[in-house]
Design a protein around this motif. Structure first.
Motif, short mmCIF file in Angstrom:
data_model
loop_
_atom_site.label_atom_id
_atom_site.label_comp_id
_atom_site.label_asym_id
_atom_site.label_seq_id
_atom_site.Cartn_x
_atom_site.Cartn_y
_atom_site.Cartn_z
N PRO A 1 0.84 -1.34 -0.20
CA PRO A 1 -0.07 0.05 0.11
C PRO A 1 0.98 1.38 0.09
O PRO A 1 2.01 1.29 0.62
N TYR A 2 0.33 2.36 -0.54
CA TYR A 2 1.01 3.63 -0.70
C TYR A 2 0.03 4.78 -0.46
O TYR A 2 -0.91 5.04 -1.00
N ILE A 3 0.59 5.36 0.50
CA ILE A 3 -0.03 6.64 1.17
C ILE A 3 0.70 7.86 0.46
O ILE A 3 1.73 8.07 0.42
N MET A 4 -0.26 8.63 -0.43
CA MET A 4 0.22 9.71 -1.18
C MET A 4 0.01 11.08 -0.60
O MET A 4 -1.42 11.12 -0.23
N MET A 5 0.55 12.03 -0.16
CA MET A 5 0.31 13.31 0.42
C MET A 5 0.40 14.39 -0.45
O MET A 5 0.98 14.49 -1.52
N HIS A 6 -0.51 15.48 -0.32
CA HIS A 6 -0.51 16.70 -1.32
C HIS A 6 0.70 17.61 -0.57
O HIS A 6 0.49 17.72 0.44
N MET A 7 1.61 17.91 -1.33
CA MET A 7 2.62 18.90 -1.15
C MET A 7 3.22 19.47 -2.15
O MET A 7 2.84 19.10 -3.26
N LYS A 8 3.46 20.85 -2.19
CA LYS A 8 4.26 21.39 -3.29
C LYS A 8 5.61 21.74 -2.79
O LYS A 8 5.98 22.00 -1.68
#
Length: 261
Positions: free
Chosen positions: A120-127
């Motif tokens: 499983p892969y947790i993807m976070m929002h960031m710039k």
């Protein structure tokens, strides 16, 4: 998801877990309090944190993965890293999930590696990155831009054969205080993606700066936000204080059960 930072400079618990006995005691406590996952990180992502080389990160984190798997054979370990090689080595050592603050944006090999590992892969929002993100906190429509970001990232992840995805809105990452509360007020819209939602607000600046307290005094505010996140459908809370988060979950579950009768 209980947080275990083995970094000297994390904003709340940096340096607390510097020896094996303290680490084992901390993890045993979180598991006893009801944590489903333990999220292990060896690179602080707070704004202005010190750079850590890949070799340093591996040197810090792999022995801890081995220690925890050895002492808690059933443990579900999530690894907080944006580096594909760290992902590869820690999964090989017994970890189960990769939690990437950059969703592949800081290592072009990350999604390819996670796809091959079949975890499983947790993807976070960031710039940007942890050192530049706060200078990039500018949006015309924050929620819409976060949704568009995830739409792109989901498509990319699927192209690499990643089946199990979790979305993290990235509270505190490339977002001002106002942005964080705007996003929390609309976070249920992220369910449009049809994927589990992880919320990580534990003792963050969106709590302690608003309330004019320290991170150590931010548990009450954190609990309020956890309750709101659960009411808006969050499936995973990433927390420093597992017992209190589990109490939130128990109360919201009970409310929902009565509502559905």
């Amino acid at each position: 998801m209980g947080i275990l930072n083995v970094t000297p400079d994390s904003f709340f618990d940096g340096g607390r877990y510097a020896d094996e006995n303290k680490i084992l005691e901390r993890v045993a406590g979180m598991l006893e309090d009801g944590a489903t996952f333990i999220d292990l990180g060896a690179y602080s992502s707070r704004p202005g944190a010190d750079f850590v080389s890949e070799a340093q990160e591996l040197e810090r984190i792999v022995p801890i993965v081995e220690l925890l798997v050895r002492n808690f054979p059933e443990i579900l370990l999530s690894i907080d890293t944006f580096r594909s090689n760290v992902a590869k080595e820690t999964i090989s050592a017994g970890a189960a999930i990769i939690n990437d603050i950059a969703a592949g944006g800081l290592d072009s090999e990350m999604m390819k590696v996670v796809g091959a590992l079949k975890v499983p892969y947790i993807m976070m929002h960031m710039k940007g990155n942890p050192n530049t993100m706060q200078q990039l906190a500018s949006y015309s429509d924050l929620t819409q831009e976060v949704l568009e970001y995830f739409s792109h990232k989901i498509s990319e992840a699927r192209s690499y054969g990643i089946d199990d995805l979790v979305l993290d809105p990235g509270f505190g990452f490339a977002k001002t205080l106002a942005h964080n509360y705007e996003l929390m007020s609309k976070v249920e819209l992220l369910h449009m993606a049809g994927l589990p939602l992880l919320v990580g607000v534990s003792r963050k600046s969106m709590v302690y700066k608003l309330l004019n307290v320290t991170p150590a005094q931010a548990l009450n505010g954190t609990t309020v936000l956890h309750t709101i996140a659960l009411q808006k459908g969050a499936q995973i809370l990433r927390v420093h204080d597992v017992k209190q988060a589990m109490e939130c979950i128990a109360i919201i579950d009970h409310l929902n059960a009565n509502k559905n009768e």
